[in-house]
Design a protein around this motif. Sequence first.
Motif, PDB file in Angstrom:
ATOM      1  N   LEU A 158       0.933  -1.253  -0.104  1.00  0.00           N
ATOM      2  CA  LEU A 158       0.353  -0.164  -0.069  1.00  0.00           C
ATOM      3  C   LEU A 158       0.888   1.244  -0.003  1.00  0.00           C
ATOM      4  CD1 LEU A 158      -3.226  -0.474   2.284  1.00  0.00           C
ATOM      5  CD2 LEU A 158      -2.796  -0.932  -0.137  1.00  0.00           C
ATOM      6  N   ALA A 159       0.616   2.034  -0.725  1.00  0.00           N
ATOM      7  CA  ALA A 159       1.349   3.450  -0.991  1.00  0.00           C
ATOM      8  C   ALA A 159       1.326   3.943   0.302  1.00  0.00           C
ATOM      9  CB  ALA A 159       0.786   4.468  -2.021  1.00  0.00           C
ATOM     10  N   LEU A 185     -10.182   1.149   1.577  1.00  0.00           N
ATOM     11  CA  LEU A 185      -9.717   1.143   3.081  1.00  0.00           C
ATOM     12  C   LEU A 185     -10.474   2.381   3.504  1.00  0.00           C
ATOM     13  CD1 LEU A 185      -8.064   0.092   5.442  1.00  0.00           C
ATOM     14  CD2 LEU A 185      -6.300   1.778   4.812  1.00  0.00           C
ATOM     15  N   ASN A 186     -11.263   2.167   4.839  1.00  0.00           N
ATOM     16  CA  ASN A 186     -11.833   3.207   5.434  1.00  0.00           C
ATOM     17  C   ASN A 186     -12.961   4.001   4.656  1.00  0.00           C
ATOM     18  OD1 ASN A 186     -11.189   1.937   7.690  1.00  0.00           O
ATOM     19  ND2 ASN A 186      -9.265   3.446   7.707  1.00  0.00           N
ATOM     20  N   GLY A 187     -13.454   3.507   3.412  1.00  0.00           N
ATOM     21  CA  GLY A 187     -14.409   4.110   2.730  1.00  0.00           C
ATOM     22  C   GLY A 187     -13.770   5.073   1.686  1.00  0.00           C
ATOM     23  N   GLY A 188     -12.296   4.768   1.582  1.00  0.00           N
ATOM     24  CA  GLY A 188     -11.796   5.821   0.486  1.00  0.00           C
ATOM     25  C   GLY A 188     -10.739   4.711  -0.404  1.00  0.00           C
ATOM     26  N   TRP A 189     -10.060   5.010  -1.357  1.00  0.00           N
ATOM     27  CA  TRP A 189      -9.113   4.379  -2.124  1.00  0.00           C
ATOM     28  C   TRP A 189      -7.752   4.586  -1.697  1.00  0.00           C
ATOM     29  CZ3 TRP A 189     -11.319   0.650  -4.488  1.00  0.00           C
ATOM     30  CH2 TRP A 189     -12.844   0.424  -4.870  1.00  0.00           C
ATOM     31  N   ARG A 190      -6.764   3.715  -1.761  1.00  0.00           N
ATOM     32  CA  ARG A 190      -5.492   3.871  -1.732  1.00  0.00           C
ATOM     33  C   ARG A 190      -4.793   3.235  -3.124  1.00  0.00           C
ATOM     34  NH1 ARG A 190      -3.950   3.441   3.672  1.00  0.00           N
ATOM     35  NH2 ARG A 190      -1.770   3.705   2.779  1.00  0.00           N
ATOM     36  N   ASP A 191      -3.541   3.586  -3.352  1.00  0.00           N
ATOM     37  CA  ASP A 191      -2.610   3.298  -4.260  1.00  0.00           C
ATOM     38  C   ASP A 191      -1.920   2.217  -3.815  1.00  0.00           C
ATOM     39  OD1 ASP A 191      -3.891   5.294  -5.648  1.00  0.00           O
ATOM     40  OD2 ASP A 191      -1.885   6.686  -5.722  1.00  0.00           O
ATOM     41  N   VAL A 192      -1.392   1.357  -4.755  1.00  0.00           N
ATOM     42  CA  VAL A 192      -0.601   0.191  -4.482  1.00  0.00           C
ATOM     43  C   VAL A 192       0.519   0.436  -5.285  1.00  0.00           C
ATOM     44  CG1 VAL A 192      -0.133  -2.178  -4.661  1.00  0.00           C
ATOM     45  CG2 VAL A 192      -2.459  -1.420  -3.838  1.00  0.00           C
TER      46      VAL A 192
END
Length: 199
Positions: A158-159, A185-192
């Motif tokens: 995960l970024a 994650l937690n209602g949002g989006w994460r870069d990888v």
Amino acid sequence: MHESEVSRMSVVATSRPAPTIYALAESHIPAVLAACSNWQELARFGPPYWRPRSSAELRRKIAATAGPQPATEYTFVITAEDVGPDAAASGSTALPIGRLVGECSLHAIDWRNRHAQIGICIWRPTDRHHGHGRAGVRFITNWAIEHLNLHRLEAWILAGNTASRRLFETLGFTHEATLNQRYRLNGGWRDVWVMGRVE
């Protein structure tokens, strides 16, 4: 793979006893579930921690290596030599002496093209930054290359997890790509971040 086939790994430049790494077994399941009980904290590290662990999930991982066909995933547990609560949690003499602190794995193995993804997680915050993760990544990388003859390994991080990225970089991985909005994650989006190593 039997636990006896996994050798002790050395942690460089530390006086702390080296972690020992074992193939995931039925006797480990209670300790793994106990260590991963705070799954919300672990969720920020990505799958499979986005929901509570289950005995069914862990038994599926064990069964995946039973053969006779080559497995597409292998999971190992990392133990610290200090005696902790895990032996009591298991109630089994088959549990290795020491305390389970994390896991390392190979998954999404593509035997035709000889590549796979590496996973690493040290479950409790108090066990991080003590060399356990480095021992796990070093073991699983060497095992994949020398024992399974894999050509390419990837780690999806995960970024923002700079500690994990630095760890893989010191072991020969390079940043190859960023997958935008890949993990929820937690209602949002994460870069990888995609880290790769080619032999």
